[in-house]
Each structure stands twice: as C-alpha cells, then as structure tokens.
Design a protein around this motif. Structure first.
Motif, PDB file in Angstrom:
ATOM      1  N   VAL A  91      16.223 -47.992 -16.491  1.00  0.00           N
ATOM      2  CA  VAL A  91      15.837 -48.204 -15.094  1.00  0.00           C
ATOM      3  C   VAL A  91      14.336 -48.347 -14.914  1.00  0.00           C
ATOM      4  O   VAL A  91      13.872 -49.168 -14.122  1.00  0.00           O
ATOM      5  N   SER A  92      13.530 -47.598 -15.650  1.00  0.00           N
ATOM      6  CA  SER A  92      12.074 -47.622 -15.460  1.00  0.00           C
ATOM      7  C   SER A  92      11.314 -48.263 -16.610  1.00  0.00           C
ATOM      8  O   SER A  92      10.085 -48.119 -16.683  1.00  0.00           O
ATOM      9  N   ASN A  93      12.017 -48.984 -17.490  1.00  0.00           N
ATOM     10  CA  ASN A  93      11.360 -49.495 -18.701  1.00  0.00           C
ATOM     11  C   ASN A  93      11.744 -50.932 -18.999  1.00  0.00           C
ATOM     12  O   ASN A  93      12.925 -51.299 -18.925  1.00  0.00           O
ATOM     13  N   TRP A  94      10.715 -51.722 -19.394  1.00  0.00           N
ATOM     14  CA  TRP A  94      10.886 -53.135 -19.720  1.00  0.00           C
ATOM     15  C   TRP A  94      10.184 -53.404 -21.050  1.00  0.00           C
ATOM     16  O   TRP A  94       9.137 -52.823 -21.342  1.00  0.00           O
ATOM     17  N   ALA A  95      10.748 -54.303 -21.856  1.00  0.00           N
ATOM     18  CA  ALA A  95      10.156 -54.613 -23.160  1.00  0.00           C
ATOM     19  C   ALA A  95      10.271 -56.101 -23.449  1.00  0.00           C
ATOM     20  O   ALA A  95      11.158 -56.791 -22.936  1.00  0.00           O
ATOM     21  N   ARG A  96       9.363 -56.579 -24.299  1.00  0.00           N
ATOM     22  CA  ARG A  96       9.425 -57.974 -24.765  1.00  0.00           C
ATOM     23  C   ARG A  96      10.409 -58.055 -25.936  1.00  0.00           C
ATOM     24  O   ARG A  96      10.026 -58.121 -27.100  1.00  0.00           O
TER      25      ARG A  96
END
Length: 405
Positions: A269-274
């Motif tokens: 929910v609070s994390n994004w990655a390449r």
C-alpha cells in the motif's frame, strides 16, 4: 520516547524458545538491527529513539559491541531450537543508523554473517538521514556488504520539513543519492504526506523531486498522529491543524498516478519499486509473516508464531546483554484465530494478495460485494486471489474488516 511495549508473558532470562516450538527451516530468516540514536526528536516520531540527553548512561560508542553480544546469544538460542538459517535480509533501522560510524555498522553486519551466514543475493539495507551520507560513508557501507540505502527525504518543501521537525537540508538528498550511486548501492527514498499546512501542490513538488532523483524504490507514508508526541500535543492545543483525511486520500492518488507514470509499480500500500527486483524484501518479509530476529532496545522478533520484544531503554538493554541475559522483556504466542486474522490484515495489503481459498466462509462470501464496490480487483478474484484496487488501497482497513467478519 512515547511508544509503549505490548503486554505479554515474561520472557525467560536465557531467551530460550518454547520446547514445543517447531521452526520451519524452509521459511526465510531476516535480521533487523535497531540503532536508537537521533540528533533531535521529530515532532511526529513515536519510534524507540533517543537523543544524547536521553541516553542516561548508555554509550553510543559501545553500542555495536553490545549488539554483537545479542547476535551471539541469538545464535545459541536458534541453534538449540534447530532453527539456524542464513539471513536472506538484513535491515538497519532507527533512529538514524548512520549516526554510528560506518565501521560499527559493518561490524554488526559481520556479526550476523559470522553467526548465521548470508544467503546468496541477501538484501542488506541501511536507513540514513541525508545529512549523514558522504562518498566516504557510502563507500565504507558498500565495502562492508551493504547493498541498499534508504534515505529519509520526507519532503522537498522546507516549510513542510519544518512542520515535521526535520532538520536536514533538502538539497542534501540529491547529494546522498549521488554518493550511494557512486558506491554501487540501490537507493530508496522515504516520503511523508499530510503534514500540517502541506498542500497538494507541495506534495506534487516532493513527488516530482523524488522521481527526478531516479531512485529504485519510493515509500510514501501518510502522517499518523501518535498520542504523546509533540505534534499530538500541538494539535490538541489547536496550534496546528490535524491531518485532513480527504486531502490525504487525494495525496495518495496523486502519488500512485505520478509514480506509475514514472515507471514505479506499487507492491504494498505505501511502497513502489522499479520492478520486482527492487522491492524491499525485508519489508515484504514482515507482511508475509516470515521469521526475523530484532536486535537492539525495543526491537521485536518473530519465529514460528512466537513474538517477543526487548527492553526499551539502551541502558537497560546494555545491562542485560552484557550480564549474559536475554534483553527480551516479554513475549506472546497468538492462537490460531488471531494468526489467521493477522495474516489477512498483512497479506491483503501487498500486491500479491492472499488466496481466496485461505479465507473463512464469511470472508469468501464478502468477496463479491467488495468487487461490486470497486475495492477488490475482479479479474484477480476470478483467478482465486484477493488484490486491492486503488480505491481498495485507500480503504484497506474496511476491506480487511469485511474479509474477517
């Protein structure tokens, strides 16, 4: 320091695990090393951290040696339980780990390596305040085996940083990222949204600044007002406004759209990655309920369903460890129903989700209404898995309540 430890049963002085505990040797094992030192206390912070005036006898220059003793104790405990495994992830959190010399962090990492070994490709992360990262620090960390730096950016707007009592120079975030890159480290930046007085345009500026740094990973957390913090007192006295839920929802949607357009995929929910390779495997271990040992004052651990937590103050922690005792203050072993509830609560928040077949009958019955409300992805549900939509991420707690009613 305002946070409190859970209420549980007393932990044994030697830290031994219950005789009937059966750790699964195929489950990943991680190490969390808590560094509780900060130069100043941020107004929103509820973590177990201490400024120099609050240490009351604990010595920062002896901290690494104390943690090394706990690491050695933990190896004996896990060996006695037949639960020795190499660490797949190591995470230095705080506090500000980079207030310690890079050599001390390296020695603690070497302690984990010597006692347990590191699995091939192990993820080793250090959290850092941007003002503490130089080329020399980043190079020393990389040489010791660290491969990931998580930089506390929080905001690109000076007045927002001031509202959070963050003292770092925002221009130093780019300097820290550049130093980490030169050392060959993966880079994550942490952001906080919803600070008093922060506007949607302020938040857009922070997001765009973070994206321009070209990190591998971005975390964006809604500001939560914890009781007993300086910010909580300011809000209670009417000195600053409380966070606005609707504005925070708009900020989350802006974050998700901005980050997706820049090539970041959400995975929690609070994390994004390449891409999947840059997801925080240590944080995912928490969401998936694997095993980890938390070292340091106030640190929490989990092995095979048993949870325990260390005494909070660094002086009390050091006294116990140096006398040969376990620093554990208490522990608990949730029953099967509690563990099922927690499993749904945690795993439903990650992109991989949870299998519908793992839910109770009432939870499975709630799936169709949640799809109709736009909270759960319909095609994923047809394939047998719960996956939150964007709206579902905004209302994740409501989804969990429906799935566990």
């Amino acid at each position: 320091m305002v946070s409190t430890l859970p209420v549980g049963e007393p932990a044994p002085a030697d830290g031994a695990l219950p005789a009937d505990l059966a750790p699964d040797p195929t489950i990943d094992f991680g190490a969390y090393l808590h560094v509780p030192f900060c130069r100043v206390r941020c107004g929103y912070c509820d973590f177990n951290t201490y400024t120099s005036s609050e240490l009351r006898g604990a010595r920062q220059d002896q901290y690494a040696d104390t943690v090394l003793r706990e690491i050695a104790q933990s190896r004996q405990v896990l060996a006695d339980a037949g639960a020795l495994r190499p660490a797949t992830t190591v995470f230095f959190g705080g506090g500000t780990p980079t207030l310690l010399p890079a050599g001390d962090l390296g020695r603690m990492l070497a302690g984990v390596r010597d006692c347990f070994g590191l699995a091939p490709g192990a993820e080793v992360t250090v959290e850092a305040n941007p003002d503490t990262v130089t080329d020399a620090v980043a190079a020393d960390l990389a040489a010791s085996g660290v491969n990931r730096l998580s930089i506390g950016m929080q905001s690109a707007v000076p007045r927002v940083l001031a509202a959070l009592d963050r003292t770092h120079n925002p221009e130093n975030v780019a300097t820290a990222v550049a130093s980490a890159r030169r050392a060959g480290l993966d880079v994550s930046v942490d952001l906080i949204y919803g600070a008093p007085g922060e506007t949607l345009d302020d938040w857009r500026r922070s997001l765009e600044t973070a994206v321009a740094l070209e990190p591998d990973h971005i975390s964006a957390y809604a500001l939560i007002i914890e009781e007993g913090t300086k910010l909580h007192r300011q809000i209670r006295r009417g000195e600053v406004p409380a966070p606005d839920d609707d504005l925070q929802a708009d900020m989350y949607e802006l974050a998700d759209g901005t980050l997706a357009a820049a090539g970041f995929d959400w995975y929690e929910v609070s994390n994004w990655a390449r891409g999947e390779a840059h997801r925080s495997r240590h944080n995912l271990a928490y969401w998936r309920g694997t095993d980890w040992w938390g070292y340091g004052p106030g640190a929490h651990s989990h092995v095979a369903g048993l949870r325990w937590w260390n005494v909070k103050h660094p002086a009390a922690y050091a006294q116990r460890v140096t006398s040969g005792q376990s620093p554990a203050a208490g522990r608990e072993r949730p029953d099967a129903a509690s563990r099922r509830l927690e499993d749904v609560l945690l795993r439903s928040r990650i992109r991989d989700g949870i299998e519908i077949a793992e839910l109770e009958d009432s939870g499975r019955a709630a799936v169709a209404p949640l799809i109709a409300d736009g909270l759960i992805d319909g095609p994923q549900a047809l394939r047998g898995r719960i996956a939150l939509t964007l709206r579902g991420r905004l209302l994740a707690d409501a989804v969990v309540r429906a799935l566990t009613a």
